[in-house]
Design an enzyme around this catalytic site. Structure first.
Site, PDB file in Angstrom:
ATOM      1  N   LYS A  92       8.948   3.615   5.519  1.00 27.75           N
ATOM      2  CA  LYS A  92       7.275   3.326   5.474  1.00 27.75           C
ATOM      3  C   LYS A  92       6.476   3.882   6.817  1.00 27.75           C
ATOM      4  O   LYS A  92       6.581   4.106   7.430  1.00 27.75           O
ATOM      5  CB  LYS A  92       7.805   2.078   5.809  1.00 27.75           C
ATOM      6  CG  LYS A  92       6.341   0.721   5.627  1.00 27.75           C
ATOM      7  CD  LYS A  92       5.944   0.679   4.380  1.00 27.75           C
ATOM      8  CE  LYS A  92       4.768  -0.573   3.984  1.00 27.75           C
ATOM      9  NZ  LYS A  92       3.860   1.330   3.216  1.00 27.75           N
ATOM     10  N   LYS A 116       7.635   0.260  15.081  1.00 28.01           N
ATOM     11  CA  LYS A 116       7.046  -0.787  14.975  1.00 28.01           C
ATOM     12  C   LYS A 116       7.935  -1.880  14.308  1.00 28.01           C
ATOM     13  O   LYS A 116       7.504  -3.235  14.517  1.00 28.01           O
ATOM     14  CB  LYS A 116       5.505  -0.272  14.119  1.00 28.01           C
ATOM     15  CG  LYS A 116       4.467   0.327  14.898  1.00 28.01           C
ATOM     16  CD  LYS A 116       3.662   0.792  14.034  1.00 28.01           C
ATOM     17  CE  LYS A 116       2.314   1.751  14.753  1.00 28.01           C
ATOM     18  NZ  LYS A 116       1.585   2.685  13.539  1.00 28.01           N
ATOM     19  N   LYS A 128       5.910   9.120   8.026  1.00 31.14           N
ATOM     20  CA  LYS A 128       4.553   9.313   7.851  1.00 31.14           C
ATOM     21  C   LYS A 128       4.615  10.431   7.167  1.00 31.14           C
ATOM     22  O   LYS A 128       5.462  11.416   7.497  1.00 31.14           O
ATOM     23  CB  LYS A 128       4.045   9.397   9.729  1.00 31.14           C
ATOM     24  CG  LYS A 128       3.047   9.453   9.599  1.00 31.14           C
ATOM     25  CD  LYS A 128       1.820   8.550   9.570  1.00 31.14           C
ATOM     26  CE  LYS A 128       2.387   7.252  10.212  1.00 31.14           C
ATOM     27  NZ  LYS A 128       0.749   6.622  10.530  1.00 31.14           N
ATOM     28  N   THR A 212      -5.056  -4.158   9.644  1.00 28.94           N
ATOM     29  CA  THR A 212      -4.569  -3.629  11.484  1.00 28.94           C
ATOM     30  C   THR A 212      -5.841  -3.921  12.352  1.00 28.94           C
ATOM     31  O   THR A 212      -5.438  -4.648  13.768  1.00 28.94           O
ATOM     32  CB  THR A 212      -4.496  -1.490  11.222  1.00 28.94           C
ATOM     33  OG1 THR A 212      -3.991  -1.000  10.496  1.00 28.94           O
ATOM     34  CG2 THR A 212      -4.373  -1.324  12.433  1.00 28.94           C
ATOM     35  N   ASN A 243     -11.770   2.286   9.675  1.00 27.46           N
ATOM     36  CA  ASN A 243     -11.179   1.224   8.800  1.00 27.46           C
ATOM     37  C   ASN A 243     -11.058   0.621  10.134  1.00 27.46           C
ATOM     38  O   ASN A 243     -11.825  -0.307  10.534  1.00 27.46           O
ATOM     39  CB  ASN A 243      -9.989   1.657   8.246  1.00 27.46           C
ATOM     40  CG  ASN A 243      -9.759  -0.353   7.903  1.00 27.46           C
ATOM     41  OD1 ASN A 243      -8.938  -0.319   8.502  1.00 27.46           O
ATOM     42  ND2 ASN A 243      -9.597  -0.202   6.952  1.00 27.46           N
ATOM     43  N   SER A 371       1.533  -4.139   5.442  1.00 30.85           N
ATOM     44  CA  SER A 371       1.834  -3.688   3.852  1.00 30.85           C
ATOM     45  C   SER A 371       3.428  -3.851   3.651  1.00 30.85           C
ATOM     46  O   SER A 371       4.167  -3.729   2.127  1.00 30.85           O
ATOM     47  CB  SER A 371       2.196  -2.178   4.688  1.00 30.85           C
ATOM     48  OG  SER A 371       1.012  -1.769   4.425  1.00 30.85           O
TER      49      SER A 371
HETATM   50  N1  GLU Z   1      -0.766   3.922   8.966  1.00 30.55           N
HETATM   51  C1  GLU Z   1      -0.646   2.478   9.467  1.00 30.55           C
HETATM   52  C2  GLU Z   1       0.204   2.717  10.351  1.00 30.55           C
HETATM   53  O1  GLU Z   1       0.327   3.521  11.233  1.00 30.55           O
HETATM   54  C3  GLU Z   1       0.418   1.800   7.849  1.00 30.55           C
HETATM   55  C4  GLU Z   1       1.543   2.229   7.974  1.00 30.55           C
HETATM   56  C5  GLU Z   1       1.901   1.245   6.641  1.00 30.55           C
HETATM   57  O2  GLU Z   1       1.161   0.321   6.261  1.00 30.55           O
HETATM   58  O3  GLU Z   1       2.326   1.366   6.482  1.00 30.55           O
HETATM   59  O4  GLU Z   1       1.042   1.525  11.050  1.00 30.55           O
END
Ligand code: GLU
Length: 448
Positions: A92, A116, A128, A212, A243, A371
């Site tokens: 994810k 995380k 990612k 976030t 954002n 998410s």
């Molecule tokens: N890009 C965000 C992060 O770095 C969200 C990733 C997501 O929602 O999967 O945590």
């Protein structure tokens, strides 16, 4: 001192004061996250095989995406997706569009996503992606073609139970909508759970866009509580006005925090009496930067980091708080809204000066948490209200903050080290539960 404490003390005494390799400071985010993960595995007395599994992504896909440009010529763009580890669940994480994105960065970012998920207790592995592109140089049609093309390349390795992309730097709900549509066309059916951060009309979650930034503010509130401070009347500066930076600034100002300085890629603005964030958001939307707002004083990044203020929020890219900027920080709380904004020397400097650091893998985890809520809502075919989403997010963030803070107290560690111990500890528990690693019992209570 019992055996466990002795081992921990020894491991700690072996840690270099500064993270250096061949005398050179480590600034490669992949090497930084490896070192921090390795340190955590040692403190947790995990067998070496554990770090072997953890130290690099399971898979990195690199691909070239052809796009027919408006001029008629075909241009190839380089894209990549890293999947770190699937011990907690499907990969994810977001997809970033940036001219400087590179493989090591994306690998590190995927590893941070695993941590995380561990810290927040959500059933995901780390992923990612990135495309080397400056999206501002593309027309909307070119951008859509690029986004769809990337999904065609990723199709074999993504899916609602394999790897679920989301927005990241320079990617938006609109782009997620195109990506979802492309994946669904390839599958011949609607597959909303493959992407999160999508438009609400396509099954996106209320509150995801702000998640976030909202999570960042919840962790700042917790930090302030521990320091015996009130948010109302505090001052803050923010690096980055995308954002995350803009929403964090807006929500902080709604809590009575005076936002006195903001910088972004185009420049910076300073106003001691406090900036009107709503007006600034409109201005930046029109002009593309905060620079020049109301002819207020301009502000450089260097000045931003050394500002007299209570809260500093780095909400831009990696390696901003360094041996150079770290020692100049006067803020009481540093809330890492960006991923990897601090290098090891920057972290040392802040710890030495008693700055309360909310590390990235805790601070900015609100995005992936909502998410997860989006994915759950899609699975149930129902939608929660914004209030429900925010309440659940608040609960998750405060529990995670407490877990990390408790680890910090227990181990007399810095907040970053504590966050790694909680994150790595949870991945370890899952590895044991799956039978990947035997003969090891958790020396530290990570299951709080
Ligand atoms: N890009 C965000 C992060 O770095 C969200 C990733 C997501 O929602 O999967 O945590």
């Amino acid at each position: 001192m019992d055996h466990k404490e002795k081992v921990i003390a020894q491991v700690k005494s072996e840690m270099p004061v500064k993270e250096k390799k061949n005398g050179v400071e480590i600034t490669n985010p992949f090497e930084i996250v490896q070192k921090l993960m390795e340190d955590a595995t040692k403190t947790l007395e995990l067998p070496a095989s554990f770090y072997e599994i953890l130290k690099k992504p399971k898979r990195v896909l690199k691909t070239s995406i052809p796009v027919r440009m408006d001029s008629g010529e075909i241009k190839e763009f380089e894209g990549m997706r890293s999947q770190h580890i699937d011990v907690l669940g499907p990969a994810k994480g977001g997809i970033r569009f940036h001219p400087k994105v590179n493989e090591d960065e994306v690998k590190a970012l995927s590893m941070w996503m695993s941590l995380k998920a561990g810290i927040l207790g959500i059933p995901y592995g780390g992923g990612k992606g990135g495309i080397i592109v400056d999206p501002r140089e593309l027309s909307e049609r070119e951008l859509e073609e690029l986004s769809r093309g990337f999904i065609r390349e990723l199709e074999p390795i993504i899916g609602p139970d394999k790897d679920i992309p989301a927005p990241d730097v320079n990617t938006t709900p609109e782009i997620m909508g195109w990506m979802l549509d492309e994946f669904s066309r390839l599958k011949g059916k609607n597959v909303p759970r493959v992407i999160t951060g999508k438009p609400i009309i396509l099954g996106g979650s209320e509150g995801r866009l702000e998640a976030t930034g909202r999570g960042v503010v919840y962790t700042i509130e917790e930090a302030a509580k521990h320091l015996g401070l009130r948010l109302d009347g505090m001052t803050a500066v923010v690096q980055g006005f995308g954002n995350v930076g803009s929403i964090t600034a807006k929500l902080l100002s709604e809590k009575g925090v005076k936002i006195i300085g903001i910088t972004d890629a185009g420049g910076g603005v300073y106003h001691e009496q406090g900036l009107d964030i709503k007006e600034l958001m409109e201005f930046a939307k029109k002009t593309g930067s905060v620079a020049g707002f109301k002819s207020y004083e301009s502000l450089s990044n260097k000045e931003l980091f050394s500002s007299e203020c209570d809260i500093l929020v780095p909400a831009a890219l990696e390696n901003q708080i360094t041996a150079e900027t770290g020692p100049t920080i006067k803020a009481k709380i540093v809330a890492e809204a960006a991923n990897g904004p601090t290098d090891p020397e920057g972290n040392d400097a802040m710890e030495k000066n008693g700055v309360f650091v909310i590390p990235d893998i805790l601070c900015n985890a609100g995005g992936v948490t909502v998410s997860y809520f989006e994915w759950v809502q899609n699975a149930m075919n129902l939608a929660w209200t914004e209030r429900e989403v925010n309440d659940r997010l608040h609960n998750k963030m405060t529990v995670a903050f407490d877990d990390v803070y408790r680890m910090k107290q227990e181990k007399n560690a810095g907040m970053r080290e504590a966050a790694y111990l909680v994150g790595v500890g949870r991945l370890a528990e899952a590895m044991i539960a799956r039978g990947w690693i035997k003969d090891w019992s958790m020396p530290i209570e990570c299951n709080a």
